[in-house]
Design an enzyme around this catalytic site. Structure first.
Site, PDB file in Angstrom:
ATOM      1  CD  GLU A 255      41.806  42.456  44.499  1.00 15.48           C
ATOM      2  OE1 GLU A 255      42.304  43.326  45.253  1.00 15.48           O
ATOM      3  OE2 GLU A 255      42.055  42.371  43.278  1.00 15.48           O
TER       4      GLU A 255
ATOM      5  CG  PHE B  37      37.071  39.171  39.360  1.00 14.27           C
ATOM      6  CD1 PHE B  37      36.159  38.813  38.381  1.00 14.27           C
ATOM      7  CD2 PHE B  37      38.285  38.506  39.398  1.00 14.27           C
ATOM      8  CE1 PHE B  37      36.428  37.795  37.464  1.00 14.27           C
ATOM      9  CE2 PHE B  37      38.585  37.489  38.499  1.00 14.27           C
ATOM     10  CZ  PHE B  37      37.646  37.129  37.537  1.00 14.27           C
TER      11      PHE B  37
ATOM     12  CE  LYS C 285      34.688  39.000  31.741  1.00 15.77           C
ATOM     13  NZ  LYS C 285      34.253  40.391  31.629  1.00 15.77           N
TER      14      LYS C 285
END
Length: 594
Positions: free
Chosen positions: A20, A22, A25
């Site tokens: 997994e 993400f 930023k």
């Protein structure tokens, strides 16, 4: 290809694993994550999932990551999708674009509930729970998508009825879910018992346990508190003995994960979903120790053997001869890239993943959870801590209460202050009284032992150093006075920004500033904490968004909501560094002179 179809092609006793990630930023972090994904594709996971920011805030990056990973690196991808606090059009477009890109796997989630209905744009009355999203996908797309849903071995965080949670999970499966990925956990026995109950009530789809290796002590405590995950006492006790040694924590995290997966394998659990937190080294080491993949040395030897068989000889540049002229067993030399950038090397990014104070080029830069911007404590607790402020003095009292440990959270920090703050607590109280609302700080440290209980970190036998810095919100009037007073101070640098993108700094040539470093036996100088313009600007967006999250606790037009909105819209966020780390009081005198 559907995840369930891939599972069905495996032998009945064959183990598998997935990753997994993400959305990073920063643009630099995303670019470097792609380099990381390319390497990690060689580990051959069954699939990779990519998270979806709150309210669809990362939709573009999530879709880009899914399509790029699948098209360029060969990952089978699974796109997370939430419906709460997301307008219907976003959900529809995301599913349409996923189908057009050939993404067949969706993890259907409810998402975080809204703070208040007055601020929430409902996706549609049709969507309130994850089961509604499952039903919608099945109705709209038939069997084209393979749908996953979330399971909670320790019970849903906001639920008190675990048996009802199991019934809800069964209903999601009956509505069309094809597989389950669980919340991460550290109590293996608890998961095994829960998985057994799932089977007893008729859930037959694959249940893939979520596994999150411990990457750092603070991030571990933060994320387990946020997700209300139980941590067995023996794990907490073990970590307590070396929590300041980042490398020791990471090594323990690898060993613990290997132990957990080994125990699950003994109970015939054969699939594992590893929450990488965009980190690489620990994941690779875990898979190597479990014998799921070859080690770097084994891969190098395999490449060497291919060269021998194709060329008929071993090049002299990689084989060492003994003094008598004999040739020992071949030992490959494994070269590593030595990209000596301005501070730290890319291979060091994973060693000290210190959230927003790390290297903004790292794929894991940020808060190391991928959950997006939100208050990390329940609304009722937030209101208890912060009350209903109606004046600036009320706001100052909230900040002082946090510094005095009378409350344990602010919107920018959901945990009490670190022990090192004791030495600067009186100064923090004074400058907050003057109107500088502090959200982060550290004292100057000149050569503390790495074993020191307050300031120490890293391996034993070393010394650590810190420059004093303080980050705070301040009114426009006081901002002008402050910047004028430090114009001629050679020891001071600052970054300042407003919500409306106004930005100021007294740094003439942009370079990152190391504000924490350590000197250890047999190692290069380690610089885990840096401050630079790109990381400050990335954090600025989140910092002001948290003002809005606080604001959303109150009705529109109320005195508290109006006050908080005014501060968020007009005040400056400043990060100020005092570079003379020998002068422990110098940073505070800046404020007192004004």
């Amino acid at each position: 290809m559907k995840i369930t179809d891939k599972i069905n092609t495996l032998e009945s006793d064959q183990s598998y694993y997935s990753f997994e990630f993400f959305p990073p930023k920063t643009d630099e972090g995303l670019a470097n994550l792609y380099n990381r994904l390319k390497r990690m594709s060689l580990l051959e996971p069954l699939f990779a999932s990519f998270t979806w920011g709150a309210g669809g805030s990362t939709i573009d990056k999530t879709l880009e990551m899914c399509t790029t990973s699948q098209g360029l690196y060969g990952f089978e991808t699974c796109m997370h999708l939430t419906c709460t606090n997301v307008v219907r059009e976003i959900v529809e477009n995301a599913l349409k674009e996923a189908k057009n890109a050939g993404i067949q796997n969706i993890l259907a989630l409810r998402g975080d509930p809204p703070r208040g209905h007055e601020y929430w744009t409902s996706c549609d009355d049709e969507f309130t729970l994850a089961i509604d999203l499952v039903k919608y996908i099945r109705k709209k797309y038939g069997e084209w998508f393979c749908i996953g849903v979330a399971g909670y071995p320790e019970g849903y965080p906001d639920s008190t009825d675990k048996e009802q949670d199991l019934k809800f999970l069964k209903e999601k499966v009956d509505a069309g879910a094809n597989f389950i990925i669980t919340q991460f956990f550290y109590d293996v026995d608890s998961f095994i018992e829960w998985e057994k109950k799932c089977r007893e009530i008729g859930i037959t789809v694959p249940i893939i346990p979520g596994i999150m290796p411990i990457q750092g002590y603070n991030s571990f405590r933060r994320i387990t508190n946020l997700c209300k995950v139980k941590v067995p006492g023996e794990i907490l006790n073990a970590l307590e003995t070396f929590k300041h040694d980042d490398q020791a924590v990471k090594e323990y995290g690898v060993s613990l994960t290997v132990s957990m997966i080994s125990k699950l394998l003994e109970h015939k659990i054969r699939g594992f979903h590893i929450c990488t937190l965009n980190l690489e080294k620990s994941v690779r080491l875990i898979l190597e120790k479990l014998k799921f993949v070859q080690t770097e040395e084994e891969r190098a030897m395999r490449r060497l053997n291919r060269r021998r068989s194709s060329a008929g000889f071993i090049p002299n540049d990689i084989i060492r001869q003994e003094p008598d002229g004999s040739v020992p067993a071949a030992k490959p030399i494994i070269w590593k890239e030595q990209n000596a950038d301005y501070i730290g090397r890319p291979e060091d990014w994973d060693n000290f993943p210190n959230g927003r104070w790390g290297d903004a080029r790292s794929p894991a830069f940020g808060e190391l959870d991928g959950y997006g911007v939100s208050l990390r404590i329940p609304s009722d607790l937030a209101l208890k801590y912060w009350g209903e402020p109606k004046t600036i003095n009320d706001i100052i009292r909230v900040f002082k209460s946090y510094i005095n440990c009378e409350i344990s959270a602010l919107p920018w920090s959901e945990e009490p202050l670190l022990k090192e703050t004791d030495i600067i607590r009186p100064n923090l109280l004074k400058i907050n009284e003057l109107g500088y609302l502090t959200i982060s700080s550290q004292p100057a440290v000149n050569g503390a032992k790495s074993s020191a209980p307050d300031f120490g970190w890293g391996p034993k036998g070393g010394f650590v150093y810190q420059k004093a810095f303080v980050e705070f919100f301040v009114s426009p009037e006081m901002f002008e006075k402050l910047t004028k007073s430090i114009d001629d101070n050679v020891w001071v640098t600052y970054y300042a920004a407003k919500r409306n993108e106004e930005f100021e700094t007294n740094i003439k040539e942009e370079t990152p500033s190391a504000v924490t470093w350590g000197v250890f036996p047999g190692k290069e100088i380690i610089q885990p904490t840096i401050i630079e313009e790109v990381s400050f600007n990335a954090w600025k967006k989140e910092a002001f968004a948290l003002w809005s999250e606080w604001e959303y606790l109150y009705p529109k037009g109320s005195p508290s909501q109006t006050l908080l909105k005014n501060i968020g819209d007009n005040w400056w966020l400043i990060n100020l560094v005092y570079h003379n780390y020998v002068d422990t009081d110098g940073i505070w005198n800046i404020f007192y002179k004004i």
